[in-house]
Design a protein around this motif. Structure first.
Motif, PDB file in Angstrom:
ATOM      1  N   GLY A  13       0.798  -1.224   0.000  1.00  0.00           N
ATOM      2  CA  GLY A  13       0.000   0.000   0.000  1.00  0.00           C
ATOM      3  C   GLY A  13       0.824   1.265   0.000  1.00  0.00           C
ATOM      4  O   GLY A  13       0.274   2.360  -0.153  1.00  0.00           O
ATOM      5  N   ARG A  62      -1.831   3.112 -10.959  1.00  0.00           N
ATOM      6  CA  ARG A  62      -1.026   3.093  -9.727  1.00  0.00           C
ATOM      7  C   ARG A  62       0.349   3.725  -9.934  1.00  0.00           C
ATOM      8  O   ARG A  62       0.895   4.326  -9.008  1.00  0.00           O
ATOM      9  CB  ARG A  62      -0.831   1.663  -9.227  1.00  0.00           C
ATOM     10  CG  ARG A  62      -2.116   0.939  -8.902  1.00  0.00           C
ATOM     11  CD  ARG A  62      -1.829  -0.390  -8.215  1.00  0.00           C
ATOM     12  NE  ARG A  62      -1.080  -1.308  -9.066  1.00  0.00           N
ATOM     13  CZ  ARG A  62       0.081  -1.860  -8.729  1.00  0.00           C
ATOM     14  NH1 ARG A  62       0.628  -1.593  -7.558  1.00  0.00           N
ATOM     15  NH2 ARG A  62       0.683  -2.698  -9.556  1.00  0.00           N
ATOM     16  N   ASN A  79       2.670   3.899  -6.629  1.00  0.00           N
ATOM     17  CA  ASN A  79       1.758   4.033  -5.509  1.00  0.00           C
ATOM     18  C   ASN A  79       0.961   2.751  -5.307  1.00  0.00           C
ATOM     19  O   ASN A  79       0.853   1.926  -6.211  1.00  0.00           O
ATOM     20  CB  ASN A  79       0.784   5.195  -5.763  1.00  0.00           C
ATOM     21  CG  ASN A  79       1.490   6.524  -5.923  1.00  0.00           C
ATOM     22  OD1 ASN A  79       2.483   6.809  -5.247  1.00  0.00           O
ATOM     23  ND2 ASN A  79       0.990   7.345  -6.823  1.00  0.00           N
ATOM     24  N   ASN A  80       0.386   2.621  -4.122  1.00  0.00           N
ATOM     25  CA  ASN A  80      -0.461   1.477  -3.803  1.00  0.00           C
ATOM     26  C   ASN A  80       0.227   0.167  -4.182  1.00  0.00           C
ATOM     27  O   ASN A  80      -0.318  -0.656  -4.925  1.00  0.00           O
ATOM     28  CB  ASN A  80      -1.812   1.600  -4.515  1.00  0.00           C
ATOM     29  CG  ASN A  80      -2.830   0.600  -4.009  1.00  0.00           C
ATOM     30  OD1 ASN A  80      -2.690   0.056  -2.920  1.00  0.00           O
ATOM     31  ND2 ASN A  80      -3.843   0.337  -4.817  1.00  0.00           N
ATOM     32  N   TYR A  82       1.831  -3.511  -4.288  1.00  0.00           N
ATOM     33  CA  TYR A  82       1.465  -4.862  -3.894  1.00  0.00           C
ATOM     34  C   TYR A  82       2.750  -5.685  -3.737  1.00  0.00           C
ATOM     35  O   TYR A  82       3.792  -5.351  -4.304  1.00  0.00           O
ATOM     36  CB  TYR A  82       0.612  -5.542  -4.966  1.00  0.00           C
ATOM     37  CG  TYR A  82      -0.599  -4.796  -5.432  1.00  0.00           C
ATOM     38  CD1 TYR A  82      -1.001  -4.903  -6.767  1.00  0.00           C
ATOM     39  CD2 TYR A  82      -1.351  -3.989  -4.588  1.00  0.00           C
ATOM     40  CE1 TYR A  82      -2.122  -4.233  -7.234  1.00  0.00           C
ATOM     41  CE2 TYR A  82      -2.472  -3.320  -5.048  1.00  0.00           C
ATOM     42  CZ  TYR A  82      -2.851  -3.448  -6.360  1.00  0.00           C
ATOM     43  OH  TYR A  82      -3.966  -2.781  -6.818  1.00  0.00           O
TER      44      TYR A  82
END
Length: 121
Positions: A13, A62, A79-80, A82
């Motif tokens: 995240g 993302r 970003n974000n 995983y």
């Protein structure tokens, strides 16, 4: 002629920004990544003139690629993140081209050393 930097350990995240600096003119700069045991995968690219961008579906929405022509640097804002984004990230330069840059690895002439991004809690 290209140098990637900015990798590190990031929590799921979270965000990280990679930089690719280069010492000659390129038509386009791309980011690729290679996860352990997997083939190298194209992530994104950007033409240095005109700033036309292109993204792999896995990162669209993302990741954002941007550039600073005055400093011969291209950035990849991630970003974000995983766990599946864990990989060594490479930047590559295409000396010539036209239109939108793409994923074909043969388009890219020069490669920098990679920078490792690890997404883990």
């Amino acid at each position: 002629q290209l140098q990637a930097s900015g990798g590190g350990l990031v929590q799921p995240g979270g965000s990280v920004r990679l930089s690719c600096t280069f010492t000659r003119n390129y038509y386009a700069i791309a980011w690729y990544r290679q996860a352990p045991g997997k083939e190298r995968e194209w992530v994104s690219c950007r033409t240095t003139r005109g700033g036309r961008e292109h993204y792999a579906n896995a990162v669209k929405g993302r990741f954002a690629i941007s550039g600073d022509n005055t400093e011969n640097t291209v950035y990849l804002q991630m970003n974000n993140l995983y766990a599946e984004d864990t990989a060594v990230y490479y930047c590559a330069g295409a000396r010539e081209g036209w239109g939108l840059c793409g994923a074909y690895i043969g388009d890219y002439d020069d490669w920098g050393r990679g920078t490792l991004v690890t997404v883990s809690s």
